[in-house]
Scaffold this active site. Structure first.
Site, PDB file in Angstrom:
ATOM      1  N   ASP A  47       0.857  -1.184   0.000  1.00  0.00           N
ATOM      2  CA  ASP A  47       0.000   0.000   0.000  1.00  0.00           C
ATOM      3  C   ASP A  47       0.888   1.227   0.000  1.00  0.00           C
ATOM      4  O   ASP A  47       2.100   1.128  -0.121  1.00  0.00           O
ATOM      5  CB  ASP A  47      -0.856   0.023   1.281  1.00  0.00           C
ATOM      6  CG  ASP A  47      -1.749  -1.184   1.388  1.00  0.00           C
ATOM      7  OD1 ASP A  47      -2.423  -1.504   0.414  1.00  0.00           O
ATOM      8  OD2 ASP A  47      -1.760  -1.806   2.467  1.00  0.00           O
ATOM      9  N   LYS A  69      -3.609   3.991  -2.721  1.00  0.00           N
ATOM     10  CA  LYS A  69      -4.163   5.163  -3.414  1.00  0.00           C
ATOM     11  C   LYS A  69      -3.047   6.127  -3.756  1.00  0.00           C
ATOM     12  O   LYS A  69      -2.146   6.343  -2.973  1.00  0.00           O
ATOM     13  CB  LYS A  69      -5.146   5.896  -2.493  1.00  0.00           C
ATOM     14  CG  LYS A  69      -6.466   5.201  -2.405  1.00  0.00           C
ATOM     15  CD  LYS A  69      -7.434   6.029  -1.565  1.00  0.00           C
ATOM     16  CE  LYS A  69      -8.553   5.132  -1.081  1.00  0.00           C
ATOM     17  NZ  LYS A  69      -8.883   5.300   0.306  1.00  0.00           N
ATOM     18  N   MET A 184      -8.805   6.273  11.831  1.00  0.00           N
ATOM     19  CA  MET A 184      -9.600   6.891  10.759  1.00  0.00           C
ATOM     20  C   MET A 184     -10.700   7.774  11.350  1.00  0.00           C
ATOM     21  O   MET A 184     -11.814   7.816  10.842  1.00  0.00           O
ATOM     22  CB  MET A 184     -10.218   5.794   9.862  1.00  0.00           C
ATOM     23  CG  MET A 184      -9.174   4.931   9.194  1.00  0.00           C
ATOM     24  SD  MET A 184      -9.857   3.461   8.400  1.00  0.00           S
ATOM     25  CE  MET A 184      -9.989   2.328   9.784  1.00  0.00           C
TER      26      MET A 184
HETATM   27  N1  SAH Z   1      -3.277  -1.521  10.062  1.00  0.00           N
HETATM   28  C1  SAH Z   1      -3.007  -0.170  10.510  1.00  0.00           C
HETATM   29  C2  SAH Z   1      -4.250   0.693  10.508  1.00  0.00           C
HETATM   30  C3  SAH Z   1      -4.830   0.933   9.138  1.00  0.00           C
HETATM   31  S1  SAH Z   1      -6.192   2.047   9.171  1.00  0.00           S
HETATM   32  C4  SAH Z   1      -2.392  -0.212  11.904  1.00  0.00           C
HETATM   33  O1  SAH Z   1      -2.361  -1.273  12.539  1.00  0.00           O
HETATM   34  O2  SAH Z   1      -1.919   0.834  12.369  1.00  0.00           O
HETATM   35  C5  SAH Z   1      -5.370   3.592   8.828  1.00  0.00           C
HETATM   36  C6  SAH Z   1      -5.444   4.484  10.047  1.00  0.00           C
HETATM   37  O3  SAH Z   1      -4.432   4.135  10.977  1.00  0.00           O
HETATM   38  C7  SAH Z   1      -5.211   5.952   9.756  1.00  0.00           C
HETATM   39  O4  SAH Z   1      -6.386   6.589   9.295  1.00  0.00           O
HETATM   40  C8  SAH Z   1      -4.815   6.461  11.136  1.00  0.00           C
HETATM   41  O5  SAH Z   1      -5.947   6.612  11.968  1.00  0.00           O
HETATM   42  C9  SAH Z   1      -4.006   5.278  11.668  1.00  0.00           C
HETATM   43  N2  SAH Z   1      -2.544   5.450  11.444  1.00  0.00           N
HETATM   44  C10 SAH Z   1      -1.760   4.689  10.662  1.00  0.00           C
HETATM   45  N3  SAH Z   1      -0.466   5.095  10.734  1.00  0.00           N
HETATM   46  C11 SAH Z   1      -0.445   6.133  11.593  1.00  0.00           C
HETATM   47  C12 SAH Z   1       0.593   6.993  12.083  1.00  0.00           C
HETATM   48  N4  SAH Z   1       1.867   6.836  11.722  1.00  0.00           N
HETATM   49  N5  SAH Z   1       0.246   7.977  12.959  1.00  0.00           N
HETATM   50  C13 SAH Z   1      -1.030   8.127  13.366  1.00  0.00           C
HETATM   51  N6  SAH Z   1      -2.042   7.360  12.926  1.00  0.00           N
HETATM   52  C14 SAH Z   1      -1.765   6.372  12.060  1.00  0.00           C
END
Ligand code: SAH
Length: 267
Positions: A47, A69, A184
């Site tokens: 991704d 995306k 999110m």
């Molecule tokens: N699988 C991922 C989550 C995917 S959903 C995990 O375990 O972290 C994507 C969401 O994750 C984003 O919209 C945000 O809310 C959060 N996110 C992912 N990376 C982030 C980061 N470095 N800092 C803050 N929020 C993050």
């Protein structure tokens, strides 16, 4: 038995898929096992990553398939991604499916596992540091804390807008001794805060918004349920993770010291 082969170091004959958590962004927050999977990969299906640093662990001849995306281009559908994984593994390739954070947290891991199982292809999951943990580390708080938070709940803010299926029971989630970790949730934060207040939470309940956790643009903002909507509309970086609960109050002195600005990785 095939699914018990966890380590990329175990020689595999024929196709194999490792579903790997990349961690929250910083290249040194992937696990050693995840890095090893990249070092052995023939195909990497990935991704949007915060940079290409992780992909540099891959062999020079590795094939990269971007399915996220990007401006002006739609991301691949989940069905397309499933088909890609199945077809490369069926061709006998060592495939890495690289996902942000942990693959099992809002990562659509379930669909990919189902497709691989249906096709009878061997695979293994390699966990990663999920955003809630990276955000807690960035903000200097503990997600659980004796006597303050006996539970930490991982929730998606999308549920609040009814965009991803049936709505969550926010009343049940408004527990006094729990930390709510909202993925999110930037757009729906005002709505969500309103619901939690309606279900008995104090308007003074602390809220932290951590943007770009573990990355150079990392920012931690603090507020309360009452001010949460404004927190979300300030120019926040993306991605952002929201932590709601009493534990968030425990970082204020530390934040005031500016400690969160430090980056160990790049010091
Ligand atoms: N699988 C991922 C989550 C995917 S959903 C995990 O375990 O972290 C994507 C969401 O994750 C984003 O919209 C945000 O809310 C959060 N996110 C992912 N990376 C982030 C980061 N470095 N800092 C803050 N929020 C993050």
């Amino acid at each position: 038995m095939k699914e018990l082969m966890y380590s990329p170091a175990v020689p595999v004959s024929g196709g194999f898929v490792w579903l790997v958590g990349a961690g929250p962004g910083a290249a040194d927050l992937i696990t050693l096992r995840g890095k090893e999977a990249l070092e052995n990969a023939e195909v990497v299906v990935h991704d949007d990553l915060s940079g290409d640093e992780l992909l540099r662990y891959c062999p020079a001849e590795c094939e990269f398939v971007f399915v996220g995306k990007r401006a002006g281009r739609h991301s691949a559908t989940q069905e397309e991604i499933n088909r890609l994984l199945v077809s490369h593994a069926a061709d006998g390739k060592r495939v890495v499916r690289l996902k942000g954070g942990d693959p099992s947290v809002f990562g659509r891991l379930g669909e990919e596992l189902a497709a691989l199982r249906q096709a009878g292809l061997p695979h293994a999951v390699i966990p990663g540091v999920t955003a809630a943990c990276a955000a807690a580390a960035a903000a200097g708080v503990s997600l659980t804390r004796r006597g303050v938070a006996s539970a930490a709940v991982l929730a998606t803010g999308h549920e609040c807008t009814g965009k991803s299926g049936p709505e969550l029971d926010w009343e049940a989630l408004a527990q006094p001794n729990a930390t709510l970790c909202v993925y999110m949730g930037t757009k729906s934060l005002g709505l969500l805060a309103g619901r939690l207040m309606r279900h008995g939470h104090s308007p003074d309940l602390p809220v932290l918004m951590v943007s770009n956790a573990s990355l150079p643009g990392q920012v931690v903002r603090s507020g309360t349920l009452e001010t949460a909507a404004a927190l979300a509309t300030e120019a926040v970086g993306s991605p952002s993770l929201v932590l709601i609960g009493e534990i968030a109050a425990h970082n204020l002195a530390w934040l005031a010291l500016g400690q969160h600005q430090q980056s160990l990785a790049h010091a």
